[in-house]
Scaffold this motif. Structure first.
Motif, PDB file in Angstrom:
ATOM      1  N   ALA A   1       0.742  -1.189  -0.002  1.00  0.00           N
ATOM      2  CA  ALA A   1      -0.091   0.348  -0.085  1.00  0.00           C
ATOM      3  C   ALA A   1       0.985   1.354   0.040  1.00  0.00           C
ATOM      4  O   ALA A   1       0.605   2.364  -0.607  1.00  0.00           O
ATOM      5  CB  ALA A   1      -0.836   0.057   1.004  1.00  0.00           C
ATOM      6  N   THR A   2       2.154   1.423   0.800  1.00  0.00           N
ATOM      7  CA  THR A   2       2.869   2.203   0.996  1.00  0.00           C
ATOM      8  C   THR A   2       3.491   2.610  -0.428  1.00  0.00           C
ATOM      9  O   THR A   2       3.914   3.753  -1.089  1.00  0.00           O
ATOM     10  CB  THR A   2       3.950   2.034   1.988  1.00  0.00           C
ATOM     11  OG1 THR A   2       3.122   1.891   3.083  1.00  0.00           O
ATOM     12  CG2 THR A   2       4.876   3.554   2.044  1.00  0.00           C
ATOM     13  N   ALA A   3       3.905   1.408  -1.110  1.00  0.00           N
ATOM     14  CA  ALA A   3       4.558   1.316  -2.555  1.00  0.00           C
ATOM     15  C   ALA A   3       3.786   2.193  -3.575  1.00  0.00           C
ATOM     16  O   ALA A   3       4.309   2.746  -4.354  1.00  0.00           O
ATOM     17  CB  ALA A   3       5.085   0.163  -3.003  1.00  0.00           C
ATOM     18  N   THR A   4       2.584   2.158  -3.415  1.00  0.00           N
ATOM     19  CA  THR A   4       1.643   2.369  -4.607  1.00  0.00           C
ATOM     20  C   THR A   4       1.135   3.865  -4.279  1.00  0.00           C
ATOM     21  O   THR A   4       0.520   4.474  -5.182  1.00  0.00           O
ATOM     22  CB  THR A   4       0.233   1.556  -4.673  1.00  0.00           C
ATOM     23  OG1 THR A   4      -0.323   1.738  -3.457  1.00  0.00           O
ATOM     24  CG2 THR A   4       0.680   0.210  -4.992  1.00  0.00           C
ATOM     25  N   VAL A   5       1.691   4.559  -3.243  1.00  0.00           N
ATOM     26  CA  VAL A   5       1.063   5.655  -2.865  1.00  0.00           C
ATOM     27  C   VAL A   5       2.014   6.826  -3.541  1.00  0.00           C
ATOM     28  O   VAL A   5       3.312   6.675  -3.746  1.00  0.00           O
ATOM     29  CB  VAL A   5       0.964   6.215  -1.183  1.00  0.00           C
ATOM     30  CG1 VAL A   5       0.861   7.450  -1.093  1.00  0.00           C
ATOM     31  CG2 VAL A   5       0.162   5.191  -0.571  1.00  0.00           C
TER      32      VAL A   5
END
Length: 158
Positions: free
Chosen positions: A154-158
């Motif tokens: 989720a952090t990588a896609t932000v």
């Protein structure tokens, strides 16, 4: 006739996540987010049912199985919720139609230098030698690792 017995245990699992407490809390509180890491579909589990009503007194039901295995059923009731801080629930675990345990579980979300320190504590009563502490703790540790992978993605896609 199956042996009748009761065994009590308590275990604690701690993890550090590079996400803020509100984000880690949301991964537990939001139905779609929890299903993404809790169902185990990427590990060969079939998610049969996952429904949750995230509020004090609300219920959660999660069922699944590995191919050819028994149906794992988790029926939970939320007892205490403090947003971004803690969740306390009670739950019953069954394999097919056999009740194997009942638990009181608490997850705490503590701010840390990395982001969030998660502390998961479970007090469990195992029934009739149908489950054990080592298996349950390993399963919960696997879930906390799944949560970590979900948060990292989720952090990588932000």
């Amino acid at each position: 006739m199956a042996e009748r017995s009761v065994k009590h245990a308590t275990f604690v699992i701690e993890r550090d996540y590079a996400a803020a407490p509100h984000a880690v809390f949301a991964a537990w509180a939001e139905t779609a987010a929890k299903k993404a890491w809790f169902a185990g579909e990427d590990e060969g589990w079939d998610d049969v049912e996952h429904a949750m009503d995230f509020r004090v007194g609300g219920q959660e039901r999660a069922t699944g199985r590995q191919p050819g295995g028994p149906l794992h059923v988790c029926d939970a009731v939320y007892q205490n919720i403090v947003p971004d801080r803690r969740i306390v629930w009670t739950y019953r675990m069954s394999l097919d139609d056999k009740l194997i345990s009942m638990s009181l579980a608490t997850v705490e979300f503590l701010p840390s230098a990395k982001g969030t320190r998660l502390i998961y504590t479970e007090q469990v009563t195992f029934l009739d030698l149908l489950d054990d502490t080592e298996s349950r703790e390993a399963g919960c540790a696997w879930l906390m690792d799944q949560l970590g992978e979900h948060l990292a993605a989720a952090t990588a896609t932000v």
